[in-house]
Motif scaffolding. Structure first.
Motif, PDB file in Angstrom:
ATOM      1  N   ASP A   1      14.739   2.142  -2.937  1.00  0.00           N
ATOM      2  CA  ASP A   1      13.297   2.141  -3.211  1.00  0.00           C
ATOM      3  C   ASP A   1      12.517   2.607  -1.981  1.00  0.00           C
ATOM      4  O   ASP A   1      12.761   2.126  -0.860  1.00  0.00           O
ATOM      5  CB  ASP A   1      12.836   0.737  -3.613  1.00  0.00           C
ATOM      6  N   HIS A   2      11.572   3.530  -2.218  1.00  0.00           N
ATOM      7  CA  HIS A   2      10.669   4.049  -1.174  1.00  0.00           C
ATOM      8  C   HIS A   2      11.440   4.546   0.062  1.00  0.00           C
ATOM      9  O   HIS A   2      10.980   4.378   1.202  1.00  0.00           O
ATOM     10  CB  HIS A   2       9.684   2.953  -0.724  1.00  0.00           C
TER      11      HIS A   2
ATOM     12  N   LYS B   1      11.975   7.635   0.954  1.00  0.00           N
ATOM     13  CA  LYS B   1      11.273   8.752   1.598  1.00  0.00           C
ATOM     14  C   LYS B   1      10.273   8.231   2.621  1.00  0.00           C
ATOM     15  O   LYS B   1      10.126   8.798   3.720  1.00  0.00           O
ATOM     16  CB  LYS B   1      10.570   9.612   0.557  1.00  0.00           C
ATOM     17  N   LEU B   2       9.576   7.134   2.289  1.00  0.00           N
ATOM     18  CA  LEU B   2       8.633   6.538   3.235  1.00  0.00           C
ATOM     19  C   LEU B   2       9.359   6.052   4.491  1.00  0.00           C
ATOM     20  O   LEU B   2       8.868   6.209   5.611  1.00  0.00           O
ATOM     21  CB  LEU B   2       7.894   5.369   2.572  1.00  0.00           C
ATOM     22  N   TYR B   3      10.523   5.479   4.281  1.00  0.00           N
ATOM     23  CA  TYR B   3      11.333   4.984   5.417  1.00  0.00           C
ATOM     24  C   TYR B   3      11.757   6.144   6.312  1.00  0.00           C
ATOM     25  O   TYR B   3      11.666   6.076   7.542  1.00  0.00           O
ATOM     26  CB  TYR B   3      12.558   4.229   4.902  1.00  0.00           C
TER      27      TYR B   3
ATOM     28  N   GLN C   1       8.367  -1.663   4.954  1.00  0.00           N
ATOM     29  CA  GLN C   1       8.446  -1.164   3.591  1.00  0.00           C
ATOM     30  C   GLN C   1       7.346  -1.832   2.731  1.00  0.00           C
ATOM     31  O   GLN C   1       6.866  -2.932   3.063  1.00  0.00           O
ATOM     32  CB  GLN C   1       9.820  -1.465   2.995  1.00  0.00           C
ATOM     33  N   PRO C   2       6.934  -1.193   1.636  1.00  0.00           N
ATOM     34  CA  PRO C   2       5.870  -1.749   0.781  1.00  0.00           C
ATOM     35  C   PRO C   2       6.139  -3.178   0.329  1.00  0.00           C
ATOM     36  O   PRO C   2       5.223  -3.992   0.215  1.00  0.00           O
ATOM     37  CB  PRO C   2       5.826  -0.777  -0.396  1.00  0.00           C
ATOM     38  N   SER C   3       7.417  -3.495   0.048  1.00  0.00           N
ATOM     39  CA  SER C   3       7.740  -4.843  -0.412  1.00  0.00           C
ATOM     40  C   SER C   3       8.129  -5.768   0.725  1.00  0.00           C
ATOM     41  O   SER C   3       8.468  -6.929   0.496  1.00  0.00           O
ATOM     42  CB  SER C   3       8.874  -4.779  -1.434  1.00  0.00           C
TER      43      SER C   3
ATOM     44  N   LYS D   1      12.654   1.661 -11.901  1.00  0.00           N
ATOM     45  CA  LYS D   1      11.626   1.986 -10.924  1.00  0.00           C
ATOM     46  C   LYS D   1      10.239   1.826 -11.550  1.00  0.00           C
ATOM     47  O   LYS D   1       9.290   1.355 -10.906  1.00  0.00           O
ATOM     48  CB  LYS D   1      11.826   3.418 -10.416  1.00  0.00           C
TER      49      LYS D   1
ATOM     50  N   ARG E   1      10.507  -1.571  -9.478  1.00  0.00           N
ATOM     51  CA  ARG E   1      11.624  -1.435  -8.530  1.00  0.00           C
ATOM     52  C   ARG E   1      12.302  -2.798  -8.275  1.00  0.00           C
ATOM     53  O   ARG E   1      11.882  -3.821  -8.787  1.00  0.00           O
ATOM     54  CB  ARG E   1      11.174  -0.786  -7.229  1.00  0.00           C
TER      55      ARG E   1
END
Length: 424
Positions: free
Chosen positions: A288-289, A291-293, A365-367, A401, A405
């Motif tokens: 999850d996410h 690409k942001l990482y 991360q967002p979560s 997702k 997610r």
């Protein structure tokens, strides 16, 4: 036993060369000895023959002197002159006798009758003794000649026997070499012909067969070394093939199976499931996410996260499962002979372990933690072939997702509007 092993270690060609060299030395030594002793016997024969001729000549001189003396006495020659002439002839005969006696002694004549000192007066007695001496010298000369002939025949027999012995040894060694070298070499060549380069197992099987041949039958030391070298070579090839196979089927970054290996097993397992009416489940896993990482911490940190997750996936997979890197940040686990419920339990446990595992920078991360989404599809309930199975597992992943997610979704749980699941 040790002598047998040592004999095997000797090269048959070397033994033949050594035997030939020894034979040549014996022939040279025998020839030299023959020439030496032949020369001595020939010299003895020549001396006795010369002595024989001298005795015959001396006998003629003594006989002639006696006849001449008798003739002179009958003609009435002056006794004084006759005596003087007789003395002169006696001196000549004694000189010849002394020379002949020395020659007979030098000739080593044995058992020759003793000849009295010759004179005109006893010429008849001397002639009788000379006849016996001549016969004896003639007999000894003949015996010496017979010894020479016998010695020559013995030497010829010795040479022939030696040559026959060398031929026998060479023939036996060639047979020994053929039995311990050429026959095993042909068998070894036949074994090597059985290697199939398209079947890796054939290399191992060939090495095992050569090992059996090596221990079951007698071989020469050279064949043993060649066979062991080929066996070691086959072992090296097999080990390198295994390494190449690992490189060929493994993903370089994560150590999981690559997409090629995953696809091959997926096709095989689906076909096997069709034949035996069993199940095959597939779990598609996506970070999850991610690409942001990657954008925030770089691709090196992202690769490290892939390694951490790959280790967890590999650890939680069963021996029969095929954990693979599908591509990018997406993973796949193939579950042969596994129904949807079992695949769901394994995937749910895996999701919880990943979310609970500390990962560098995951708080950003967002979560607040690194999580994964998982989609599951099962053959034959959710798909009729391997291609549809991948697509439906991927659709279940997208739904996971879409639901926020960090969840596991099975394809059978989707509320599809179009057609049956295996046509999706």
């Amino acid at each position: 036993m040790n002598d047998l092993l040592n004999r095997k270690k000797r090269s048959p060609l070397l033994i033949i060369i050594l035997a030939g060299a020894i034979g040549i030395l014996v022939v040279i030594a025998g020839t030299a000895g023959f020439i030496f002793f032949q020369g001595r016997i020939i010299d003895e024969v020549e001396k006795k023959q010369e002595c024989y001729f001298n005795l015959v000549e001396f006998k003629a001189k003594v006989t002639g002197a006696g006849i001449e003396h008798a003739g002179n006495a009958a003609t009435g020659i002056d006794p004084g002159g006759l005596l003087l002439k007789a003395k002169q002839q006696d001196r000549i005969l004694r000189f010849m006798y002394e020379r002949l006696a020395g020659q007979m002694e030098d000739s080593c004549l044995k058992h020759v009758p003793v000849v009295p000192v010759p004179s005109v007066a006893n010429s008849e007695l001397v002639v009788l003794q000379l006849d016996s001496a001549i016969e004896r010298v003639k007999s000894e000369a003949r015996e010496a000649m017979e010894r020479l002939v016998l010695f020559t025949h013995m030497f010829i027999f010795f040479i022939l026997a030696l040559l026959l012995s060398l031929n026998f040894v060479a023939g036996w060694m060639l047979h020994f070499n053929y039995r311990l070298t050429l026959i095993p070499l042909r068998q070894l060549a036949d074994q090597l012909k059985l290697i199939n380069r398209d079947i890796p197992e054939s290399i191992h099987d060939t090495a095992e067969e050569m090992k059996k041949e090596l221990t079951a039958t007698a071989h020469s030391h050279d064949i043993t070394q060649i066979t062991e070298s080929i066996m070691n070579f086959c072992g090296d090839i097999e080990a390198k093939n295994k390494k190449l196979d690992e490189i060929f089927i493994r993903d370089e970054k994560t150590g999981l199976y690559n997409y090629r290996h995953f696809k091959e097993h997926l096709i095989i397992d689906v076909e096997r499931a069709k034949r035996f009416h069993s199940n095959v489940s597939l779990a598609m896993i996506d970070i999850d996410h991610f690409k942001l990482y990657n954008d925030a911490h770089g691709h090196i940190a992202g690769d490290h996260v892939l390694e951490i997750l790959a280790g967890i996936i590999k650890e939680e997979s069963r021996l029969s499962d095929i954990p693979s890197r599908f591509g990018g940040e997406e993973f796949a686990i193939l579950f042969p002979k596994t129904d949807a419920e079992t695949a769901l339990d394994i995937s749910e446990r895996l999701r919880k372990i990943i979310s609970a595992t500390p990962v560098p920078h995951e708080h950003q991360q967002p979560s607040g933690q690194l999580t994964v989404s998982i989609g599951i599809a099962t053959f034959p309930d959710d798909a009729s072939d391997w291609y549809t199975l991948i697509n439906n597992a991927d659709r279940a992943l997208y739904e996971a997702k879409a639901q926020g997610r960090n969840s596991v979704v099975t394809f059978s749980s989707l509320n599809l509007q179009e057609g049956p699941p295996d046509e999706a």
